[in-house]
Structures are given as C-alpha cells and as structure tokens.
Design a protein around this motif. Structure first.
Motif, PDB file in Angstrom:
ATOM      1  N   ALA A   1       0.516  -1.395  -0.254  1.00  0.00           N
ATOM      2  CA  ALA A   1      -0.110  -0.165  -0.065  1.00  0.00           C
ATOM      3  C   ALA A   1       0.599   1.050  -0.226  1.00  0.00           C
ATOM      4  CB  ALA A   1      -0.767   0.111   1.246  1.00  0.00           C
ATOM      5  N   ILE A   2       2.029   0.883   0.810  1.00  0.00           N
ATOM      6  CA  ILE A   2       2.432   2.299   1.126  1.00  0.00           C
ATOM      7  C   ILE A   2       3.487   2.955  -0.740  1.00  0.00           C
ATOM      8  CG2 ILE A   2       5.152   2.774   1.647  1.00  0.00           C
ATOM      9  CD1 ILE A   2       4.198   1.919   4.441  1.00  0.00           C
ATOM     10  N   GLU A   3       4.050   1.477  -1.287  1.00  0.00           N
ATOM     11  CA  GLU A   3       4.739   1.403  -2.707  1.00  0.00           C
ATOM     12  C   GLU A   3       3.820   1.983  -3.563  1.00  0.00           C
ATOM     13  OE1 GLU A   3       5.354  -1.076  -6.208  1.00  0.00           O
ATOM     14  OE2 GLU A   3       6.366  -1.616  -3.892  1.00  0.00           O
ATOM     15  N   ASP A   4       2.510   2.070  -3.777  1.00  0.00           N
ATOM     16  CA  ASP A   4       1.827   2.188  -4.493  1.00  0.00           C
ATOM     17  C   ASP A   4       0.874   3.528  -4.365  1.00  0.00           C
ATOM     18  OD1 ASP A   4       1.092   0.154  -6.350  1.00  0.00           O
ATOM     19  OD2 ASP A   4      -0.638  -0.138  -4.447  1.00  0.00           O
ATOM     20  N   PHE A   5       1.009   3.878  -2.647  1.00  0.00           N
ATOM     21  CA  PHE A   5       0.557   5.503  -2.489  1.00  0.00           C
ATOM     22  C   PHE A   5       1.776   6.451  -2.987  1.00  0.00           C
ATOM     23  CE2 PHE A   5      -2.733   3.974   1.165  1.00  0.00           C
ATOM     24  CZ  PHE A   5      -3.851   4.073   0.147  1.00  0.00           C
ATOM     25  N   GLU A   6       2.897   6.151  -2.730  1.00  0.00           N
ATOM     26  CA  GLU A   6       4.022   6.850  -2.486  1.00  0.00           C
ATOM     27  C   GLU A   6       3.910   7.268  -4.364  1.00  0.00           C
ATOM     28  OE1 GLU A   6       7.333   4.991  -1.569  1.00  0.00           O
ATOM     29  OE2 GLU A   6       7.144   5.508   0.441  1.00  0.00           O
ATOM     30  N   ALA A   7       3.638   6.155  -5.216  1.00  0.00           N
ATOM     31  CA  ALA A   7       3.727   6.034  -7.324  1.00  0.00           C
ATOM     32  C   ALA A   7       2.760   7.381  -6.959  1.00  0.00           C
ATOM     33  CB  ALA A   7       3.553   5.241  -7.648  1.00  0.00           C
ATOM     34  N   TYR A   8       1.689   7.099  -6.713  1.00  0.00           N
ATOM     35  CA  TYR A   8       0.355   7.612  -7.035  1.00  0.00           C
ATOM     36  C   TYR A   8       0.588   9.566  -6.304  1.00  0.00           C
ATOM     37  CZ  TYR A   8      -4.110  10.348  -6.750  1.00  0.00           C
ATOM     38  OH  TYR A   8      -5.373  11.187  -7.203  1.00  0.00           O
ATOM     39  N   VAL A   9       1.319   9.962  -5.285  1.00  0.00           N
ATOM     40  CA  VAL A   9       1.467  11.176  -5.399  1.00  0.00           C
ATOM     41  C   VAL A   9       1.917  11.836  -5.781  1.00  0.00           C
ATOM     42  CG1 VAL A   9       2.460  12.343  -3.397  1.00  0.00           C
ATOM     43  CG2 VAL A   9       0.708  10.339  -1.938  1.00  0.00           C
ATOM     44  N   LYS A  10       3.403  10.549  -6.391  1.00  0.00           N
ATOM     45  CA  LYS A  10       4.853  11.819  -6.795  1.00  0.00           C
ATOM     46  C   LYS A  10       4.198  11.654  -8.555  1.00  0.00           C
ATOM     47  CE  LYS A  10       8.893  10.433  -9.477  1.00  0.00           C
ATOM     48  NZ  LYS A  10       9.465   9.425  -9.388  1.00  0.00           N
ATOM     49  N   TRP A  11       3.102  10.996  -9.366  1.00  0.00           N
ATOM     50  CA  TRP A  11       2.463  11.503 -10.589  1.00  0.00           C
ATOM     51  C   TRP A  11       1.206  12.384  -9.620  1.00  0.00           C
ATOM     52  CZ3 TRP A  11      -2.595  10.729 -10.901  1.00  0.00           C
ATOM     53  CH2 TRP A  11      -3.374  10.824 -12.405  1.00  0.00           C
ATOM     54  N   SER A  12       0.699  12.538  -9.582  1.00  0.00           N
ATOM     55  CA  SER A  12      -0.376  13.477  -8.579  1.00  0.00           C
ATOM     56  C   SER A  12       0.294  14.661  -8.824  1.00  0.00           C
ATOM     57  CB  SER A  12      -0.972  13.084  -7.846  1.00  0.00           C
ATOM     58  OG  SER A  12      -0.600  13.487  -6.924  1.00  0.00           O
ATOM     59  N   LYS A  13       1.621  14.863  -8.360  1.00  0.00           N
ATOM     60  CA  LYS A  13       2.585  16.346  -8.105  1.00  0.00           C
ATOM     61  C   LYS A  13       2.840  16.382  -9.099  1.00  0.00           C
ATOM     62  CE  LYS A  13       2.658  15.991  -2.956  1.00  0.00           C
ATOM     63  NZ  LYS A  13       3.931  16.002  -2.195  1.00  0.00           N
ATOM     64  N   ILE A  14       3.053  16.053 -10.171  1.00  0.00           N
ATOM     65  CA  ILE A  14       3.663  15.776 -11.229  1.00  0.00           C
ATOM     66  C   ILE A  14       2.971  16.351 -12.834  1.00  0.00           C
ATOM     67  CG2 ILE A  14       5.345  14.850 -13.765  1.00  0.00           C
ATOM     68  CD1 ILE A  14       6.628  13.536 -11.254  1.00  0.00           C
ATOM     69  N   SER A  15       1.770  15.467 -12.666  1.00  0.00           N
ATOM     70  CA  SER A  15       0.933  15.528 -13.534  1.00  0.00           C
ATOM     71  C   SER A  15      -0.354  17.042 -13.404  1.00  0.00           C
ATOM     72  CB  SER A  15       0.125  14.402 -14.062  1.00  0.00           C
ATOM     73  OG  SER A  15      -0.682  14.257 -12.732  1.00  0.00           O
ATOM     74  N   ASN A  16      -0.293  17.568 -11.492  1.00  0.00           N
ATOM     75  CA  ASN A  16      -1.120  18.262 -11.059  1.00  0.00           C
ATOM     76  C   ASN A  16      -2.660  17.498 -11.623  1.00  0.00           C
ATOM     77  OD1 ASN A  16      -2.233  20.028  -9.443  1.00  0.00           O
ATOM     78  ND2 ASN A  16      -2.097  21.525 -11.311  1.00  0.00           N
ATOM     79  N   GLU A  17      -2.930  16.396 -11.467  1.00  0.00           N
ATOM     80  CA  GLU A  17      -4.344  15.819 -12.249  1.00  0.00           C
ATOM     81  C   GLU A  17      -5.017  15.703 -11.519  1.00  0.00           C
ATOM     82  OE1 GLU A  17      -5.412  14.026 -15.249  1.00  0.00           O
ATOM     83  OE2 GLU A  17      -3.733  14.203 -16.405  1.00  0.00           O
ATOM     84  N   TYR A  18      -5.439  15.677 -10.069  1.00  0.00           N
ATOM     85  CA  TYR A  18      -6.096  15.827  -8.838  1.00  0.00           C
ATOM     86  C   TYR A  18      -6.207  16.743  -7.629  1.00  0.00           C
ATOM     87  CZ  TYR A  18      -7.178  11.472 -10.746  1.00  0.00           C
ATOM     88  OH  TYR A  18      -7.367  10.573 -11.931  1.00  0.00           O
ATOM     89  N   GLY A  19      -5.847  18.173  -7.977  1.00  0.00           N
ATOM     90  CA  GLY A  19      -6.475  18.691  -7.285  1.00  0.00           C
ATOM     91  C   GLY A  19      -6.503  18.807  -6.132  1.00  0.00           C
ATOM     92  N   GLY A  20      -5.690  17.998  -5.168  1.00  0.00           N
ATOM     93  CA  GLY A  20      -5.578  18.422  -3.714  1.00  0.00           C
ATOM     94  C   GLY A  20      -5.682  16.621  -3.222  1.00  0.00           C
ATOM     95  N   PHE A  21      -6.122  15.264  -3.894  1.00  0.00           N
ATOM     96  CA  PHE A  21      -6.839  14.489  -3.845  1.00  0.00           C
ATOM     97  C   PHE A  21      -5.298  13.703  -3.023  1.00  0.00           C
ATOM     98  CE2 PHE A  21      -7.178   9.348  -4.492  1.00  0.00           C
ATOM     99  CZ  PHE A  21      -8.085   9.678  -2.865  1.00  0.00           C
TER     100      PHE A  21
END
Length: 85
Positions: free
Chosen positions: A36-56
């Motif tokens: 779960a930590i691995e998946d969440f780390e990847a998601y946070v990194k991706w969302s900050k780079i892509s700026n896709e989700y604005g806060g999630f």
C-alpha cells in the motif's frame, strides 16, 4: 487480491495511477502495508507531477504518513467518506 496486479498492468495508461491508488486501498484494507505504501508513494509522485487531482494527493499523503508510522489511517469516518466519493 490476486486480480490487483493485473488490473494495474491492464489499465489504460492514463488510468494506471487511479487504479494504483485503488490497489493501495485494497492492500491497506488487507494489512499489506508495504504494498500500500509503495502504491500510495507512486500515486502522490504522479499526481504532483501531472497536477491531475488538485488535492486528493494530500489525502493519500496523510494515509501514507500514517502507515509509515505504523498506524492504520482508515478509521470509520475515513472509510465512510471514501464510500461517498
């Protein structure tokens, strides 16, 4: 839980990170915190780079930090909020 790795592999490229955060939730709910930590780390990194989700990613980051501290971030209120998203 066996379907989750395949779901990430088979997801459309623009949806992979959404599927990955869902897999992270499934992993967390079954006590598989390292995955779960691995998946969440990847998601946070991706969302900050892509700026896709604005806060999630901030919510996911809270879960991540709690799990890294050995705590379960998914109390009843959090789970209830997720059910309504």
């Amino acid at each position: 839980m066996l379907f989750c790795p395949d779901a990430v592999k088979l997801a459309l490229s623009k949806r992979k990170e959404e599927v990955r955060v869902a897999r992270g939730l499934a992993r967390a709910m079954t006590g598989e915190y390292p995955g779960a930590i691995e998946d969440f780390e990847a998601y946070v990194k991706w969302s900050k780079i892509s700026n896709e989700y604005g806060g999630f990613e901030q919510e996911v980051e809270k879960w991540l930090h709690a799990m890294e501290a050995g705590k379960n971030p998914f109390d009843e209120a959090t789970l209830e909020a997720l059910r309504h998203e």
